[in-house]
Design an enzyme around this catalytic site. Structure first.
Site, PDB file in Angstrom:
ATOM      1  N   ASP A   4      -7.772  -5.634   0.130  1.00 48.35           N
ATOM      2  CA  ASP A   4      -8.247  -6.550  -0.908  1.00 48.35           C
ATOM      3  C   ASP A   4      -7.870  -8.011  -0.654  1.00 48.35           C
ATOM      4  OD1 ASP A   4      -9.548  -4.667  -2.537  1.00 48.35           O
ATOM      5  OD2 ASP A   4      -7.623  -3.970  -3.302  1.00 48.35           O
ATOM      6  N   HIS A  53       0.854  -1.184   0.000  1.00 48.77           N
ATOM      7  CA  HIS A  53       0.000   0.000   0.000  1.00 48.77           C
ATOM      8  C   HIS A  53       0.888   1.232   0.000  1.00 48.77           C
ATOM      9  CE1 HIS A  53      -3.177   2.774   1.138  1.00 48.77           C
ATOM     10  NE2 HIS A  53      -4.018   1.830   0.743  1.00 48.77           N
TER      11      HIS A  53
END
Ligand code: ACO
Length: 377
Positions: free
Chosen positions: A314, A260
Site C-alpha cells: 500500500d 506486514h
C-alpha cells in the site's frame, strides 16, 4: 482438547492452498509458482486471473475465449446504475461497491455452487463488472453520466476510459494493468479469509465477494493505501519527514503502508510499484508525494528495521493512482477490482473440499449466574 490461543490466528494455517505463496523472509510472492515480478513483465491482469482461477497459464485460444467472456460481461444492469444513483454521494466507494456486488447476486443465478459452468460465469461476471461499478460510482456521485464499457478496449484501458471518458496515455494503461496483477492475490489475508468463511456456508459467490470487500475496507488492510496518501500529504515535504515520522512513532501511531504479518523484509510488490512510479514519472513528470515517501521510507527504515517493518504493497500504489488523477477514496476499490480474482480462486478451491468454518473460542466469562429482577439491580 486444549488449544493455544493465537490472537489474530497469527501463524495458524486455516486452509491448504495451491494458489499463491509468500516467503516473508526472502520477500518472494508467487502466484501458482510464478513470481509476481515475472508476471508483471510478461503477463496481463486477465491472463493472471486465469492462472489464479484455473491453476495454469491459458493457451492462446483459451486466453482469447477468457478475455472475450470477460469483455462481453462488463456492462451492468440499469437497476444497478439506479441503485448507485440513490446512494448518498458522500458515502465511501467501498460501501457502494459492496452494496452493488451484493445486489448483483439478485440478478444472476449463483446459489447452486455445485454447478461448475455457472460458477465459471459467476467468476467472469464479477471480474468483468467490478470496474464498471467503481467507475460508474465515481462519476454518478458527482452528477456525471455513467459511461458504459467499450468492448474494443482492453481491461485496464477500458477502466481508465470509463472513469474520465478520455483515452488514457498508453503507459498509464500498462502501469495500471501491472498494479492490478500485483494486487490480484495474496495468500490467507483478512479479506480472503472473510470470503472463505462465507464460502464455507455454501453462500453464492456474490455474497462471498461482498464479504471480502467489507474486510478489505479497513485501514489495517486494503484501506491503508488511502491512508498512506493522506499521511504523505499531511507530511508535505521531504524536509518535514523526520519530525513527522518521529512524532508518529513517539505517539505510538503506526506509519501507514508499513509492516506486514508475513513479510519481515520489504514487500516485493512495493519494490515493483516503486519501479512503476519511476516509469510513470519518466514520461509524466514526478510527484511531490513520491519525494516525501522516499524520505519516509529511509527514516522509517532506520527506526523500524529491528522489528522487521518495511513498506508494504500500500505504500507506493496510491502515489501512482494519485498521479493518474484518481481520487483517493477510490484506491481501495481499485484494490478490490484486482483482488476479486484471488477471492474467487480461493472460493473455487474451497468448494472442492468444503468444510464449514466454525472455529473454537476460549470462554473467559462466568458460569452459574442467575437472573436478577430489574428492581433488584
Ligand atoms: N508503523 C509503526 N509500527 C508498526 C507498524 C507500522 N506501520 N506496524 C507494526 N508496527 C509495530 C507495532 O507497533 C508493534 O510494536 P510493539 O511490538 O513494540 O508493540 C509491532 O510492530 C507488531 O505490530 P502488530 O500490529 O502487532 O503486527 P501485526 O502483524 O498484527 O500487524 C499490520 C500487521 C496490521 C499490517 C501492521 O503492520 C499495521 O497496522 N500496518 C499499518 C497499516 C497497513 O499498512 N496495512 C496494510 C497491510 S498490507 C495489506 O493488508 C494489503
Amino acid at each position: 482438547m486444549p488449544h493455544d490461543f493465537m490472537p489474530g490466528l497469527a501463524g495458524v494455517p486455516a486452509a491448504k492452498s495451491a494458489i499463491s505463496d509468500v516467503d516473508g523472509t526472502r520477500g518472494i510472492l508467487e502466484y501458482r509458482g510464478i513470481r509476481v515480478e515475472e508476471l508483471c513483465q510478461h503477463s496481463s491482469f486477465l491472463e493472471t486471473s486465469y492462472l489464479l482461477l484455473f491453476g495454469r497459464l491459458p493457451n492462446a485460444s483459451e486466453l482469447t475465449q477468457w478475455v472475450n467472456d470477460v469483455t462481453h460481461h462488463r456492462r451492468i444492469k440499469f437497476r444497478i446504475v439506479d441503485l448507485l444513483k440513490v446512494m448518498p454521494e458522500h458515502g465511501h466507494p467501498m460501501d457502494a461497491l459492496q452494496a452493488a456486488v451484493a445486489a448483483l447476486g439478485m440478478f444472476y443465478p449463483g446459489r447452486n455452487v455445485k454447478d461448475v459452468e455457472n460458477n465459471y460465469w459467476s467468476a467472469v461476471r464479477l471480474i468483468a463488472k467490478l470496474p464498471t461499478i467503481v467507475a460508474a460510482w465515481a462519476r454518478l456521485r458527482r452528477g456525471d453520466e455513467y459511461i458504459p464499457p467499450r468492448d474494443d478496449l482492453p481491461f485496464a484501458e477500458n477502466f481508465l476510459y470509463m472513469l474520465t471518458e478520455n483515452m488514457p496515455h498508453p503507459l498509464w494503461s500498462e502501469v495500471f494493468d501491472d498494479c492490478l496483477i500485483l494486487h490480484a492475490e495474496h495468500t490467507m489475508n483478512a479479506s480472503t479469509f472473510a470470503g472463505m468463511v462465507t464460502a464455507s456456508t455454501l453462500a453464492d459467490p456474490y455474497t462471498v465477494v461482498a464479504s471480502s470487500i467489507g474486510a478489505l475496507k479497513g485501514p489495517l488492510h486494503g484501506g491503508a493505501n488511502e491512508e498512506v496518501v493522506m499521511m504523505l500529504r499531511d507530511i508535505g515535504t521531504p524536509a518535514q519527514a523526520k519530525s513527522a515520522v518521529e512524532a508518529r512513532l513517539q505517539g505510538k501511531n503506526k506509519l501507514m503502508g508499513f509492516g506486514h504479518r508475513v513479510y519481515k523484509v520489504k514487500d516485493p510488490r512495493a519494490t515493483v510499484l516503486q519501479d512503476l512510479c519511476m516509469r510513470l514519472f519518466n514520461v509524466c513528470g514526478t510527484s511531490p508525494l513520491y519525494e516525501v515517501a522516499v524520505a519516509v521510507e529511509q527514516l522509517a527504515g532506520e527506526r523500524l528495521k529491528e522489528k522487521g517493518i518495511y513498506p508494504n504493497v500500500d505504500f507506493y500504489s496510491g502515489i501512482i493512482y494519485d498521479k493518474m488523477g484518481i481520487e483517493v477514496d477510490l484506491f481501495t476499490p481499485l484494490f478490490a477490482m484486482a483482488r476479486v480474482s484471488g477471492w474467487l480462486a480461493h472460493w473455487l478451491e474451497q468448494l472442492r473440499e468444503n468444510k464449514l468454518y466454525r472455529p473454537d473460542q476460549i470462554y473467559s466469562g462466568e458460569h452459574d449466574r442467575h437472573y436478577v429482577p430489574i428492581d433488584r439491580r
